[in-house]
Scaffold this motif. Structure first.
Motif, PDB file in Angstrom:
ATOM      1  N   ARG A 178      43.245 129.844  50.400  1.00 20.00           N
ATOM      2  CA  ARG A 178      44.284 130.344  51.387  1.00 20.00           C
ATOM      3  C   ARG A 178      44.727 131.622  51.280  1.00 20.00           C
ATOM      4  NH1 ARG A 178      48.434 127.427  53.287  1.00 20.00           N
ATOM      5  NH2 ARG A 178      50.030 128.424  52.252  1.00 20.00           N
TER       6      ARG A 178
ATOM      7  N   ARG B 195      45.655 135.928  58.352  1.00 24.85           N
ATOM      8  CA  ARG B 195      46.425 135.477  59.464  1.00 24.85           C
ATOM      9  C   ARG B 195      45.779 135.985  60.795  1.00 24.85           C
ATOM     10  NH1 ARG B 195      52.694 136.042  59.290  1.00 24.85           N
ATOM     11  NH2 ARG B 195      52.564 133.926  58.156  1.00 24.85           N
TER      12      ARG B 195
ATOM     13  N   GLU C  23      48.517 130.694  61.055  1.00 27.66           N
ATOM     14  CA  GLU C  23      48.259 130.494  59.688  1.00 27.66           C
ATOM     15  C   GLU C  23      47.357 131.573  58.936  1.00 27.66           C
ATOM     16  OE1 GLU C  23      47.804 128.674  56.177  1.00 27.66           O
ATOM     17  OE2 GLU C  23      48.888 127.545  57.848  1.00 27.66           O
TER      18      GLU C  23
ATOM     19  N   THR D 105      47.022 134.456  55.358  1.00 34.18           N
ATOM     20  CA  THR D 105      47.762 135.308  54.612  1.00 34.18           C
ATOM     21  C   THR D 105      48.098 136.497  55.422  1.00 34.18           C
ATOM     22  OG1 THR D 105      46.886 134.633  52.737  1.00 34.18           O
ATOM     23  CG2 THR D 105      47.959 136.929  52.457  1.00 34.18           C
TER      24      THR D 105
ATOM     25  N   ARG E 134      52.706 132.253  49.590  1.00 30.19           N
ATOM     26  CA  ARG E 134      51.680 131.796  50.027  1.00 30.19           C
ATOM     27  C   ARG E 134      51.190 130.746  48.962  1.00 30.19           C
ATOM     28  NH1 ARG E 134      49.038 130.362  54.595  1.00 30.19           N
ATOM     29  NH2 ARG E 134      46.807 130.715  54.267  1.00 30.19           N
TER      30      ARG E 134
ATOM     31  N   GLU F  69      53.241 127.680  48.841  1.00 30.34           N
ATOM     32  CA  GLU F  69      53.312 126.688  49.815  1.00 30.34           C
ATOM     33  C   GLU F  69      52.062 125.804  49.860  1.00 30.34           C
ATOM     34  OE1 GLU F  69      53.638 129.121  53.154  1.00 30.34           O
ATOM     35  OE2 GLU F  69      55.877 129.564  53.144  1.00 30.34           O
ATOM     36  N   THR F  70      51.081 126.082  48.948  1.00 29.15           N
ATOM     37  CA  THR F  70      49.778 125.252  48.764  1.00 29.15           C
ATOM     38  C   THR F  70      49.977 124.043  48.479  1.00 29.15           C
ATOM     39  OG1 THR F  70      48.614 127.512  48.434  1.00 29.15           O
ATOM     40  CG2 THR F  70      47.535 125.461  47.664  1.00 29.15           C
TER      41      THR F  70
END
Length: 117
Positions: A36, A41, A50, A52, A74, A77-78
């Protein structure tokens, strides 16, 4: 949680059946965090929101406090991350590399993550 293993270069490992996957382990969550953080982004064509937000939230004339907030969010939210228990970042102005060291509690136990961006 099931996550495909990555090799040292960040490429997916294939051809070994079930051994190619991480299942319900802290390492699976750690790999999800790294994946992630590496996704920019706008890079994934199915969901341009979606990723970073390195530009403009991390790169450029930002302070440590502002980009740390973006990276921590970030990570939190994983899927599988319960909490960040330790966080440290270092920006090397000469190489323009950001190193992030994390210890996280996952739903499967604690693990560490080090990512150089």
């Amino acid at each position: 949680m099931m996550y495909r293993r990555l090799d040292d270069k960040g490429d997916m490992i294939m051809g070994h059946g079930d051994a190619d996957y991480l299942r319900d382990t802290p390492l699976a969550v750690a790999q999800a965090v790294v994946t992630r953080l590496r996704l920019l982004r706008g890079e994934w064509f199915l969901d341009l929101a979606e990723g970073t937000p390195y530009a403009p939230a991390v790169l450029g004339k930002h302070t440590k406090e502002s980009y740390d907030i973006v990276i921590r969010e970030r990570v939190r939210e994983t899927e599988g991350v319960a909490a960040i228990t330790s966080y440290e970042s270092f920006l090397d102005g000469e190489t323009r590399r950001l190193t992030v060291n994390l210890t996280i509690d996952t739903v499967y136990g604690p693990t560490t993550v080090q990512e150089v961006m």
